[in-house]
Design an enzyme around this catalytic site. Sequence first.
Site, short mmCIF file in Angstrom:
data_model
loop_
_atom_site.label_atom_id
_atom_site.label_comp_id
_atom_site.label_asym_id
_atom_site.label_seq_id
_atom_site.Cartn_x
_atom_site.Cartn_y
_atom_site.Cartn_z
N SER A 45 1.09 -1.11 0.06
CA SER A 45 -0.09 0.17 0.13
C SER A 45 0.85 1.33 0.09
CB SER A 45 -1.07 -0.04 1.34
OG SER A 45 -1.90 -1.20 1.13
N GLY B 76 -5.79 -4.18 -8.42
CA GLY B 76 -6.89 -3.17 -8.47
C GLY B 76 -6.34 -1.99 -8.04
N GLN C 230 -9.31 3.77 -2.50
CA GLN C 230 -8.31 3.70 -3.54
C GLN C 230 -8.56 4.90 -4.71
OE1 GLN C 230 -7.58 -0.10 -4.92
NE2 GLN C 230 -6.58 -0.74 -2.97
N SER D 95 -12.49 3.02 5.65
CA SER D 95 -11.03 3.17 5.21
C SER D 95 -10.31 4.48 5.35
CB SER D 95 -10.92 2.55 3.68
OG SER D 95 -11.37 1.24 3.53
N ASP E 150 -9.06 -5.22 5.02
CA ASP E 150 -8.14 -6.06 4.63
C ASP E 150 -7.86 -7.32 5.80
OD1 ASP E 150 -8.06 -5.12 1.96
OD2 ASP E 150 -6.12 -4.01 2.53
N LYS F 88 -13.70 -6.42 -4.37
CA LYS F 88 -12.06 -6.80 -4.16
C LYS F 88 -11.84 -7.92 -5.19
CE LYS F 88 -11.04 -4.43 -0.44
NZ LYS F 88 -9.91 -3.29 -0.53
N LYS G 38 0.80 -11.88 -4.98
CA LYS G 38 0.29 -10.34 -5.44
C LYS G 38 0.97 -9.49 -4.15
CE LYS G 38 -4.31 -8.05 -5.27
NZ LYS G 38 -3.96 -7.57 -6.77
#
Length: 419
Positions: free
Chosen positions: A23, A70, A147, A173, A288, A315, A389
């Site tokens: 992140s 994403g 995001q 978030s 998450d 997600k 990932k």
Amino acid sequence: MNYRIFPPEEMIDVSINLPLSKSISNRALIINALADCALPLGNVAKCDDTDVMIAALSQQTAEVNIGAAGTAMRFLTAYFASSPGRTVTLDGSARMRQRPIKALVDALRVCGAKIEYVEAEGFPPLRIDGCELDGGEVSLPASISSQYISALLMVAPLMKNGLTLTLEGEITSRPYILMTLSMMNRWGVECEFEGNVINVPHSEYKSVSFDVEADWSAASYWYEISALSAGCIALKGLNQKSIQGDSCLMKYFEALGVDSQFDDGELSLMPTPEQLSHIELDLSEQPDIAQTIAVTCCLLRIPFRLTGLATLKIKETDRLEALKTELAKLSFDLKIEHDSVLVWDGGQHPVFEQPCIDTYDDHRMAMAFAPASLYIPGLIINNIEVVAKSYPDYWAHLAQAGFVCIDADIPLDEVAVDE
């Protein structure tokens, strides 16, 4: 490839070098690319998501495919839209083409962006003609993925008129938004965040040196292992005063019987007998770690109610449905309420076969379920490659802790776990 996983035969005593935060890394890569005369970054996370971002930022082709990343899709949409003279078709995997991006595209268009949908309205792929954005005033639902918000914020200093972003409703978030603003400030852009309004002035990013800290999300799986076992786990590279929202793990897992102690830059996890009999958590700021907490609570037989999970449906997979389906394979009967609440009231049903966990191209499904092998030796995790990932060394680190991961295609009568 699928793994059959067996737990350690001895008490766990391990020290783990955690991966760096993806992140933070992806934000650093975007902001650094937007800065004039940018300095080379220090180490960033080495995983599929950051590899995709680095490749996209370095190539000059008209076709950019980010696969299943994403974060890269959202951040790069804003980045290319604010890159004058650059025309790009931004595409991804089949699943990415099902993940909505309309809210971000609409907001960028209000700021003057030139973006068109190549196929389905509201979804990738996108044709982006980069230009200098006007900026101004934009409103977004506060409940959407952070995001989208971070993507807008990071390009806002380049907008002629800066950006006044109003978030409508209850913000989800929030720590990820604060992470973005903190990093923008590190690169010299000062923003104001009061109530539900964020003001970003027209300005320039400065060139700075920057180091990425270890990933608290990755630490969650070791908290799970600590809660489910006896032994000592040391985690390296974490920042006790982290800008990552998932650092709340220290508080949340205290209720699940894990004591956290920082000493000389190392975090030690020790199991304790102190566990609550029921857990209720609002994870709107830390979605998450929902999978990790849900699996841990079920195995500890601690009923729970997890709220604030609306973003899990968009997600890598619909994580709410995936959790319900896969935990049912372990006997646990979960309920989903209002597409944002996950509940387990203690209900179970008989299971008559060895569980085989599907991962849905979702790294967090694989990593959250693998520790269940402590209670279910021989548990099978399908498509183990998905961990690349965010945490490529996950299986190697499990082996370092004493877990045995074997190709699930090998017949059980040929498996010698003690060798």
